[in-house]
Design an enzyme around this catalytic site. Sequence first.
Site, PDB file in Angstrom:
ATOM      1  N   LYS A  60      -8.164  -4.441   0.737  1.00 49.13           N
ATOM      2  CA  LYS A  60      -7.942  -5.214  -0.487  1.00 49.13           C
ATOM      3  C   LYS A  60      -8.665  -6.563  -0.491  1.00 49.13           C
ATOM      4  CE  LYS A  60      -3.403  -3.188  -1.477  1.00 49.13           C
ATOM      5  NZ  LYS A  60      -1.982  -3.519  -1.714  1.00 49.13           N
TER       6      LYS A  60
ATOM      7  N   ARG B 141      -0.392   5.370   7.534  1.00 43.18           N
ATOM      8  CA  ARG B 141       0.748   4.596   7.054  1.00 43.18           C
ATOM      9  C   ARG B 141       1.412   3.836   8.207  1.00 43.18           C
ATOM     10  NH1 ARG B 141       1.370   4.744   2.011  1.00 43.18           N
ATOM     11  NH2 ARG B 141       3.525   4.056   1.940  1.00 43.18           N
TER      12      ARG B 141
ATOM     13  N   HIS C 269      -4.275  -0.602   1.272  1.00 38.07           N
ATOM     14  CA  HIS C 269      -3.551   0.440   0.540  1.00 38.07           C
ATOM     15  C   HIS C 269      -3.830   1.750   1.256  1.00 38.07           C
ATOM     16  CE1 HIS C 269      -2.448   3.197  -2.772  1.00 38.07           C
ATOM     17  NE2 HIS C 269      -3.529   3.851  -2.382  1.00 38.07           N
TER      18      HIS C 269
ATOM     19  N   THR D 161       5.056  -2.594   3.837  1.00 37.10           N
ATOM     20  CA  THR D 161       4.435  -3.323   2.727  1.00 37.10           C
ATOM     21  C   THR D 161       4.615  -4.826   2.879  1.00 37.10           C
ATOM     22  OG1 THR D 161       4.826  -1.448   1.259  1.00 37.10           O
ATOM     23  CG2 THR D 161       4.390  -3.555   0.207  1.00 37.10           C
TER      24      THR D 161
ATOM     25  N   TYR E  27      -3.680   2.289 -10.550  1.00 37.24           N
ATOM     26  CA  TYR E  27      -2.281   1.934 -10.286  1.00 37.24           C
ATOM     27  C   TYR E  27      -1.359   2.272 -11.455  1.00 37.24           C
ATOM     28  CZ  TYR E  27      -3.560  -0.418  -5.948  1.00 37.24           C
ATOM     29  OH  TYR E  27      -4.003  -0.686  -4.687  1.00 37.24           O
TER      30      TYR E  27
ATOM     31  N   ARG F 197      -0.917  -4.850   8.540  1.00 34.93           N
ATOM     32  CA  ARG F 197      -0.234  -5.824   7.685  1.00 34.93           C
ATOM     33  C   ARG F 197       0.413  -6.948   8.497  1.00 34.93           C
ATOM     34  NH1 ARG F 197       1.830  -1.197   3.532  1.00 34.93           N
ATOM     35  NH2 ARG F 197       0.044  -1.302   2.120  1.00 34.93           N
TER      36      ARG F 197
ATOM     37  N   ASN G 169      -1.330  -7.792   0.826  1.00 35.08           N
ATOM     38  CA  ASN G 169      -0.991  -7.134   2.089  1.00 35.08           C
ATOM     39  C   ASN G 169      -2.152  -6.374   2.725  1.00 35.08           C
ATOM     40  OD1 ASN G 169      -1.103  -4.805   0.538  1.00 35.08           O
ATOM     41  ND2 ASN G 169       1.099  -4.514   0.482  1.00 35.08           N
TER      42      ASN G 169
ATOM     43  N   GLU H 277      -6.629  10.199  -5.230  1.00 32.82           N
ATOM     44  CA  GLU H 277      -7.240   8.895  -4.985  1.00 32.82           C
ATOM     45  C   GLU H 277      -8.663   9.037  -4.437  1.00 32.82           C
ATOM     46  OE1 GLU H 277      -3.150   6.328  -4.296  1.00 32.82           O
ATOM     47  OE2 GLU H 277      -4.270   6.964  -2.529  1.00 32.82           O
TER      48      GLU H 277
ATOM     49  N   PHE I  17       5.405  -5.986 -11.387  1.00 34.90           N
ATOM     50  CA  PHE I  17       4.241  -6.510 -10.669  1.00 34.90           C
ATOM     51  C   PHE I  17       2.918  -5.868 -11.096  1.00 34.90           C
ATOM     52  CE2 PHE I  17       6.026  -3.108  -7.989  1.00 34.90           C
ATOM     53  CZ  PHE I  17       4.911  -2.293  -7.816  1.00 34.90           C
TER      54      PHE I  17
END
Length: 140
Positions: free
Chosen positions: A11, A87, A117, A93, A51, A104, A114, A128, A59
């Site tokens: 990100k 993950r 993704h 998160t 998203y 993270r 964070n 995706e 958010f």
Amino acid sequence: MAVQRTFSIIKPDATRRNLTGAINAKIEAAGLRIIAQKRIHMTAAQAGHFYAVHKARPFYGELCAFMASEPVVVQVLEGEEAIAKYREVMGATDPAEAAAGTIRKDFALSKGENSVHGSDAPETAAEEIAYFFAGLELVG
């Protein structure tokens, strides 16, 4: 165990701080292969579409603006149980709740910023990946 593919985004908060290499090192150390990768600058419309599942959440607007604010690195990862493994490597998160050594915990600035993704299921991963990559770009 099954070899899977999953989708990852590094990100804007992480690309801004030149953390792509450090994040990729954690991904590879976990036994995942990066089989496709590119740096892009999403538009607000692209982020909104990506998203869309969060559209009703408070958010959503902030998330889309953030994701379109600066370049990101989109990538496809491959390996044994890649979705669950990535993950785990990402961590919770909220970086305050993430385990030590996760992406993270080590790099995120906040719950919103964070750093990464990752897909949460095989169906999501397929959608995706297809959103950002053509089949010929997957070179695993």
